[in-house]
Design a protein around this motif. Sequence first.
Motif, PDB file in Angstrom:
ATOM      1  N   MET A 103       1.041   5.740  -1.306  1.00 17.47           N
ATOM      2  CA  MET A 103       0.364   6.899  -1.876  1.00 17.47           C
ATOM      3  C   MET A 103       1.098   7.335  -3.138  1.00 17.47           C
ATOM      4  O   MET A 103       2.317   7.501  -3.117  1.00 17.47           O
ATOM      5  CB  MET A 103       0.376   8.052  -0.865  1.00 17.47           C
ATOM      6  CG  MET A 103      -0.573   7.837   0.306  1.00 17.47           C
ATOM      7  SD  MET A 103      -2.316   7.994  -0.214  1.00 17.47           S
ATOM      8  CE  MET A 103      -3.154   7.544   1.315  1.00 17.47           C
ATOM      9  N   PHE A 118       0.850  -1.184   0.000  1.00 20.58           N
ATOM     10  CA  PHE A 118       0.000   0.000   0.000  1.00 20.58           C
ATOM     11  C   PHE A 118       0.885   1.233   0.000  1.00 20.58           C
ATOM     12  O   PHE A 118       1.781   1.359   0.828  1.00 20.58           O
ATOM     13  CB  PHE A 118      -0.873  -0.030   1.256  1.00 20.58           C
ATOM     14  CG  PHE A 118      -1.769   1.164   1.430  1.00 20.58           C
ATOM     15  CD1 PHE A 118      -3.032   1.194   0.856  1.00 20.58           C
ATOM     16  CD2 PHE A 118      -1.360   2.246   2.196  1.00 20.58           C
ATOM     17  CE1 PHE A 118      -3.866   2.291   1.034  1.00 20.58           C
ATOM     18  CE2 PHE A 118      -2.190   3.347   2.378  1.00 20.58           C
ATOM     19  CZ  PHE A 118      -3.450   3.361   1.797  1.00 20.58           C
ATOM     20  N   LYS A 151      -3.011   9.613  -3.971  1.00 18.83           N
ATOM     21  CA  LYS A 151      -4.019   8.578  -4.165  1.00 18.83           C
ATOM     22  C   LYS A 151      -3.447   7.230  -3.708  1.00 18.83           C
ATOM     23  O   LYS A 151      -2.351   6.858  -4.102  1.00 18.83           O
ATOM     24  CB  LYS A 151      -4.390   8.517  -5.659  1.00 18.83           C
ATOM     25  CG  LYS A 151      -5.589   7.640  -5.944  1.00 18.83           C
ATOM     26  CD  LYS A 151      -5.926   7.590  -7.439  1.00 18.83           C
ATOM     27  CE  LYS A 151      -6.958   6.514  -7.709  1.00 18.83           C
ATOM     28  NZ  LYS A 151      -6.464   5.327  -8.378  1.00 18.83           N
ATOM     29  N   PRO A 152      -4.190   6.495  -2.858  1.00 19.41           N
ATOM     30  CA  PRO A 152      -3.651   5.218  -2.406  1.00 19.41           C
ATOM     31  C   PRO A 152      -3.690   4.178  -3.518  1.00 19.41           C
ATOM     32  O   PRO A 152      -4.685   4.055  -4.237  1.00 19.41           O
ATOM     33  CB  PRO A 152      -4.593   4.822  -1.262  1.00 19.41           C
ATOM     34  CG  PRO A 152      -5.850   5.565  -1.496  1.00 19.41           C
ATOM     35  CD  PRO A 152      -5.510   6.802  -2.278  1.00 19.41           C
ATOM     36  N   VAL A 153      -2.600   3.447  -3.661  1.00 21.63           N
ATOM     37  CA  VAL A 153      -2.540   2.353  -4.635  1.00 21.63           C
ATOM     38  C   VAL A 153      -1.928   1.136  -3.960  1.00 21.63           C
ATOM     39  O   VAL A 153      -1.314   1.229  -2.893  1.00 21.63           O
ATOM     40  CB  VAL A 153      -1.693   2.711  -5.875  1.00 21.63           C
ATOM     41  CG1 VAL A 153      -2.289   3.877  -6.644  1.00 21.63           C
ATOM     42  CG2 VAL A 153      -0.241   3.004  -5.475  1.00 21.63           C
TER      43      VAL A 153
END
Lengths: 339, 339
Positions: free
Chosen positions: B220, B218, B224-226
């Motif tokens: 950012m 995980f 945006k979290p990816v």
Amino acid sequence: MPQPLASLRWPACLLLLTFAAVPLHAAEPLASWNDTAAKAAIIKFVETVTDEDSAGYVPPEDRIATFDNDGTLWTEHPMYTQLAFALDRVRTLAPQHPEWKTQQPFKAVLENDLKTLAASGKKGLLELIVATHTGITTEQFEAIVTDWFKTARHPRFKRPYTECTYLPMVELLEYLRANGFKTFIVSGGGIEFMRPMTMEVYGIPPEQVVGTTIETKFEMQDGKPVLMRLPEIDFIDDKAGKPVGINKFIGKRPIAAFGNSAGDRQMLQWTAAGTGPSLKMLVFHDDAEREYAYGPANGLPNSPFGTFPQDLMVEAKQSDWVVISMKNDWKTIFAPEKD
Amino acid sequence: MPQPLASLRWPACLLLLTFAAVPLHAAEPLASWNDTAAKAAIIKFVETVTDEDSAGYVPPEDRIATFDNDGTLWTEHPMYTQLAFALDRVRTLAPQHPEWKTQQPFKAVLENDLKTLAASGKKGLLELIVATHTGITTEQFEAIVTDWFKTARHPRFKRPYTECTYLPMVELLEYLRANGFKTFIVSGGGIEFMRPMTMEVYGIPPEQVVGTTIETKFEMQDGKPVLMRLPEIDFIDDKAGKPVGINKFIGKRPIAAFGNSAGDRQMLQWTAAGTGPSLKMLVFHDDAEREYAYGPANGLPNSPFGTFPQDLMVEAKQSDWVVISMKNDWKTIFAPEKD
């Protein structure tokens, strides 16, 4: 011949027709919630995603809701239930381990010396987990956990831990499922510690429980296959591990996520980053009288179990996450005691 | 207000009443199966576990059925579909990797030199997987896989890989679900390679797909979290890993399990070791004309994909596992081509 689809469903169908005749107030959703903004946010969200004419409509197969367990669905004070279980197991196993009388952190557990126990930190905790959770088969562990839930009592509420669940959250689970959601637990707790009770307590079957896992090994014992629980962590389903666990076990992004601590932050971020509407909620423990009060957000005492830091409160406000005040938003905390 | 449970179910209920009026032969279960012992074994098993008056009755929540994918639900020759995908990805990505022209195993792929590729063994395969499956986000990977399934064609059958599924097995999935079973895939294939297609092709949602996983992280990216796919295997869901995967992801022992190779042996052993009735079946590829024929059991040619050794055949006979002969037990292999 087994019954084909259509005839199989006849009785269930008739049952539902009967059901429809029951007065609606009998199934009043979210009955233990006060009529505050938190409840309104839930209802508005569910209205939106279930309304086919709404731009925010979400088909049932994508209505995934994930719930943290400790502090979100049940009490995590004065300590995580799984830790209480581990301490009880140390006491039960102590006669077979005379060395524990002098060996930390076991000595501290046997002497009820919580200060020394806490000082042993993560290393001590891991030793406790290894000693009490591993070296047995998955079936043996399940039996031990099941037995423990039957007899153990919460020290303050004097009830089984499985009754120290939050009635408003159980109602929320039911309300979401009644509206086509599939509900999952996504917890830092041990997956095999939770699974023996989640169906009965939350209506969530084992296959919808995501949690921390330890390594297991398939082997033959006297010609019978078993899974041995090894003294090694496989996956920690906490903090940044929660989106990882969600992706691995569920394979879909939730549209609703519920937590109560810093361990849930990334799960809520991950949920928020989806396209379309989503609901993110955090239970805030501000009710020392009926349950517990801890933060350190909003000046409440800090806690090693379920920390809710001030910056999480700030992020919640900035991100439109709903903070649930146990004190103000919930009429009742626990279900009435069973007879 | 969203609709409460009872009123929500009204339309579905009426739909079922309509459904019941459809002539039964329209829903003839297992229509692509010949009337042989294999079909009879399935029907007898399902009759037993769904009959409340039977000693072998199993409540619906415990009707767990697990299916291997490659060679059990779809064709795994001339190579695993996921390997065909990886080779295609190497060709697609080659312009960005001029070094691959001289570097194995990529050179072999680009020159279509399958002999050298095979000689690169597991190490070569892993390099291909890392180069084609990692270093991107889970969302990017899903999009790539989804696109590939739309355009790629099986070299012999000239159809999308998602149409190279065995119609009798798809009917079996449907038949089990119509009888209250929950169907899962438990495959050595990559979990995120399968999930984009399992719902459409098998009626199995992503959360019921168990497979091999790679590590994800995980993070950012531009706020945006990816989830980034890392070049590291997390879990191999094959052989002794299958019971481990079943226990980890599902948390219940299957009562029915279906495979086709040595990779499924432990899953069938694990299923057989439960209390109560269980069904264990192995698809045997003995139909070179309509699909493929490989063993090496029963004197058929050996194969690097989906090996069915003679000792597995012996164990099947001794353990009352049902071996499905594609040639004799199946009327049809694939569904008719879509228009």
